[in-house]
Scaffold this motif. Structure first.
Motif, PDB file in Angstrom:
ATOM      1  N   MET A  72      11.592 -28.001 -35.140  1.00  0.00           N
ATOM      2  CA  MET A  72      12.015 -27.478 -36.433  1.00  0.00           C
ATOM      3  C   MET A  72      11.300 -28.146 -37.596  1.00  0.00           C
ATOM      4  SD  MET A  72      13.747 -25.303 -38.129  1.00  0.00           S
ATOM      5  CE  MET A  72      15.052 -24.593 -37.110  1.00  0.00           C
ATOM      6  N   SER A  73      10.991 -29.428 -37.471  1.00  0.00           N
ATOM      7  CA  SER A  73      10.323 -30.124 -38.566  1.00  0.00           C
ATOM      8  C   SER A  73       8.985 -29.461 -38.902  1.00  0.00           C
ATOM      9  CB  SER A  73      10.113 -31.592 -38.207  1.00  0.00           C
ATOM     10  OG  SER A  73       9.432 -32.264 -39.250  1.00  0.00           O
ATOM     11  N   GLY A 132      21.737 -30.719 -51.061  1.00  0.00           N
ATOM     12  CA  GLY A 132      21.353 -32.104 -51.271  1.00  0.00           C
ATOM     13  C   GLY A 132      22.279 -33.154 -50.725  1.00  0.00           C
ATOM     14  N   GLU A 133      23.254 -32.764 -49.920  1.00  0.00           N
ATOM     15  CA  GLU A 133      24.180 -33.751 -49.359  1.00  0.00           C
ATOM     16  C   GLU A 133      23.443 -34.626 -48.350  1.00  0.00           C
ATOM     17  OE1 GLU A 133      28.628 -32.936 -48.484  1.00  0.00           O
ATOM     18  OE2 GLU A 133      27.525 -32.517 -46.639  1.00  0.00           O
ATOM     19  N   GLU A 182      18.103 -29.518 -44.944  1.00  0.00           N
ATOM     20  CA  GLU A 182      17.720 -30.754 -45.626  1.00  0.00           C
ATOM     21  C   GLU A 182      16.280 -30.690 -46.119  1.00  0.00           C
ATOM     22  OE1 GLU A 182      20.699 -33.595 -42.957  1.00  0.00           O
ATOM     23  OE2 GLU A 182      18.614 -33.294 -42.375  1.00  0.00           O
ATOM     24  N   MET A 183      15.398 -30.122 -45.319  1.00  0.00           N
ATOM     25  CA  MET A 183      13.994 -30.014 -45.725  1.00  0.00           C
ATOM     26  C   MET A 183      13.824 -29.022 -46.873  1.00  0.00           C
ATOM     27  SD  MET A 183      11.985 -30.287 -42.067  1.00  0.00           S
ATOM     28  CE  MET A 183      10.357 -30.335 -42.859  1.00  0.00           C
ATOM     29  N   LEU A 184      14.589 -27.939 -46.855  1.00  0.00           N
ATOM     30  CA  LEU A 184      14.539 -26.999 -47.976  1.00  0.00           C
ATOM     31  C   LEU A 184      15.067 -27.648 -49.250  1.00  0.00           C
ATOM     32  CD1 LEU A 184      15.697 -23.685 -46.261  1.00  0.00           C
ATOM     33  CD2 LEU A 184      13.430 -24.168 -47.223  1.00  0.00           C
ATOM     34  N   SER A 185      16.103 -28.467 -49.120  1.00  0.00           N
ATOM     35  CA  SER A 185      16.628 -29.174 -50.281  1.00  0.00           C
ATOM     36  C   SER A 185      15.583 -30.115 -50.869  1.00  0.00           C
ATOM     37  CB  SER A 185      17.878 -29.957 -49.882  1.00  0.00           C
ATOM     38  OG  SER A 185      18.369 -30.719 -50.962  1.00  0.00           O
ATOM     39  N   GLU A 186      14.927 -30.874 -50.008  1.00  0.00           N
ATOM     40  CA  GLU A 186      13.904 -31.811 -50.474  1.00  0.00           C
ATOM     41  C   GLU A 186      12.719 -31.091 -51.104  1.00  0.00           C
ATOM     42  OE1 GLU A 186      12.986 -33.992 -46.963  1.00  0.00           O
ATOM     43  OE2 GLU A 186      14.869 -35.113 -46.957  1.00  0.00           O
ATOM     44  N   GLU A 223      19.445 -28.805 -35.652  1.00  0.00           N
ATOM     45  CA  GLU A 223      18.200 -28.181 -36.115  1.00  0.00           C
ATOM     46  C   GLU A 223      18.406 -27.474 -37.443  1.00  0.00           C
ATOM     47  OE1 GLU A 223      15.721 -26.918 -32.095  1.00  0.00           O
ATOM     48  OE2 GLU A 223      17.543 -25.795 -32.619  1.00  0.00           O
ATOM     49  N   SER A 224      19.543 -26.810 -37.570  1.00  0.00           N
ATOM     50  CA  SER A 224      19.822 -26.070 -38.794  1.00  0.00           C
ATOM     51  C   SER A 224      20.063 -27.009 -39.965  1.00  0.00           C
ATOM     52  CB  SER A 224      21.027 -25.153 -38.584  1.00  0.00           C
ATOM     53  OG  SER A 224      20.758 -24.217 -37.551  1.00  0.00           O
ATOM     54  N   HIS A 225      20.751 -28.111 -39.722  1.00  0.00           N
ATOM     55  CA  HIS A 225      20.915 -29.106 -40.780  1.00  0.00           C
ATOM     56  C   HIS A 225      19.557 -29.640 -41.231  1.00  0.00           C
ATOM     57  CE1 HIS A 225      24.986 -29.955 -41.992  1.00  0.00           C
ATOM     58  NE2 HIS A 225      25.409 -29.872 -40.748  1.00  0.00           N
ATOM     59  N   LEU A 226      18.673 -29.925 -40.300  1.00  0.00           N
ATOM     60  CA  LEU A 226      17.346 -30.411 -40.650  1.00  0.00           C
ATOM     61  C   LEU A 226      16.616 -29.395 -41.510  1.00  0.00           C
ATOM     62  CD1 LEU A 226      15.009 -32.395 -40.483  1.00  0.00           C
ATOM     63  CD2 LEU A 226      14.352 -31.323 -38.302  1.00  0.00           C
ATOM     64  N   ALA A 227      16.694 -28.117 -41.124  1.00  0.00           N
ATOM     65  CA  ALA A 227      16.044 -27.065 -41.914  1.00  0.00           C
ATOM     66  C   ALA A 227      16.587 -27.052 -43.335  1.00  0.00           C
ATOM     67  CB  ALA A 227      16.245 -25.712 -41.243  1.00  0.00           C
TER      68      ALA A 227
END
Length: 300
Positions: free
Chosen positions: A204-205, A296-297, A257-261, A251-255
């Protein structure tokens, strides 16, 4: 990300044939979406729910193999106007569904504000059917096609213009159930699709890095349309069209988080939560957790 957020619920279940998904917005609110965002210091206005009229017969197929076309079209017109208005006021629209047919209205209201709107379609399905190709007549399998200008004019011409988006600005993530005609259309239009095969092989990364870099380079705004059936039904059971072998919660949380960043999103929607099919509101709670990560959490 824009700190002023407008929540819009769409209790739509007419785009498909299983009852219960109309309670999705209530389930997500009950799971604490407003409180989650307020804790992250966002200014929240909840505009309530878009009205959805009921057809005379739930099973009526209307106007060329399109189930409940008139009601779905009318609600999407109303939704589009509301989304348009919130963007005009420099607010971030967060739309809660309801079945995925509501993306027709969401995208109509958003796309008029951008020359090259990007779309991340986080979903087990392509939703690229039309009345000519759909085996069911269910409009929740058509919103991406309608937004490309493919299908009945009552769906493609919401707010009086079409198409809303360009195929090269679409990235589908998590696909694992595509009809033959949808595969043909993806090839014809050159859309980017990351199926579970690519996600398993690449991770996912890398998928999200490629998606973010591509959309940053070619678009002036990005909308996230997240269908909870993109996740594996073992983790998100409360959806109407589950497909095994899906994305994990992590995986979905990572996605998210990356969109937030990356800070590229200008709007988002979370759809297809069906509490009747759920286990103790697990899927709505999961949706709220993903919303938290998207906005952004962090643990530290």
């Amino acid at each position: 990300m824009q700190k002023n957020v407008s929540i819009i619920g769409v209790p739509m279940d007419l785009g498909q044939s299983r009852r219960g998904v109309d309670m999705g917005p209530s389930a997500i609110r009950y799971a604490g979406v407003t409180e989650r965002l307020e804790n992250l210091k966002y200014n929240i206005i909840d505009l309530g729910d878009v009205p959805v009229s009921r057809p005379d017969s739930k099973d009526t197929i209307q106007e060329g193999n399109l189930r409940n076309l008139q009601q779905v079209s009318e609600s999407n017109q109303t939704l589009a106007g509301m989304v348009d208005g919130e963007i005009s006021q420099n607010r971030f629209p967060l739309v809660l569904g309801g079945d995925h047919s509501i993306a027709i209205g969401t995208l109509a209201g958003i796309a008029k504000h951008y020359d090259n709107l990007g779309v991340i379609w986080y979903d087990a399905h392509g939703d690229l059917n039309s009345g000519d190709t759909s085996p069911s007549g269910n409009i929740h399998g058509m919103p991406l096609a309608a937004s490309l200008g493919i299908g009945h004019e009552k769906l493609t011409n919401i707010l009086g213009y079409a198409p809303k988006i360009k195929p090269e600005n679409i990235v589908i993530v998590g696909a694992r159930s595509l009809d033959p005609e949808e595969k043909d259309l993806i090839q014809e239009k050159g859309m980017t699709v990351y199926s579970m095969h690519e996600i398993d092989r690449l991770g996912m990364s890398r998928i999200m890095t490629e998606t973010i870099d591509d959309l940053k380079a070619r678009t002036d705004g990005v909308h996230l349309s997240l269908d909870l059936d993109g996740l594996d039904p073992e983790e998100a059971p409360g959806v109407g069209t589950p497909v095994i072998g899906g994305l994990s919660y992590r995986e979905s949380h990572l996605a998210m988080e990356m969109l937030s960043e990356a800070d590229i999103l200008t709007s988002a929607e979370f759809v297809e939560v069906n509490p009747i099919l759920d286990d103790k509101n697990k899927t709505a709670t999961m949706a709220v957790g993903l919303v938290g990560s998207l906005f952004g959490e962090k643990l530290k």
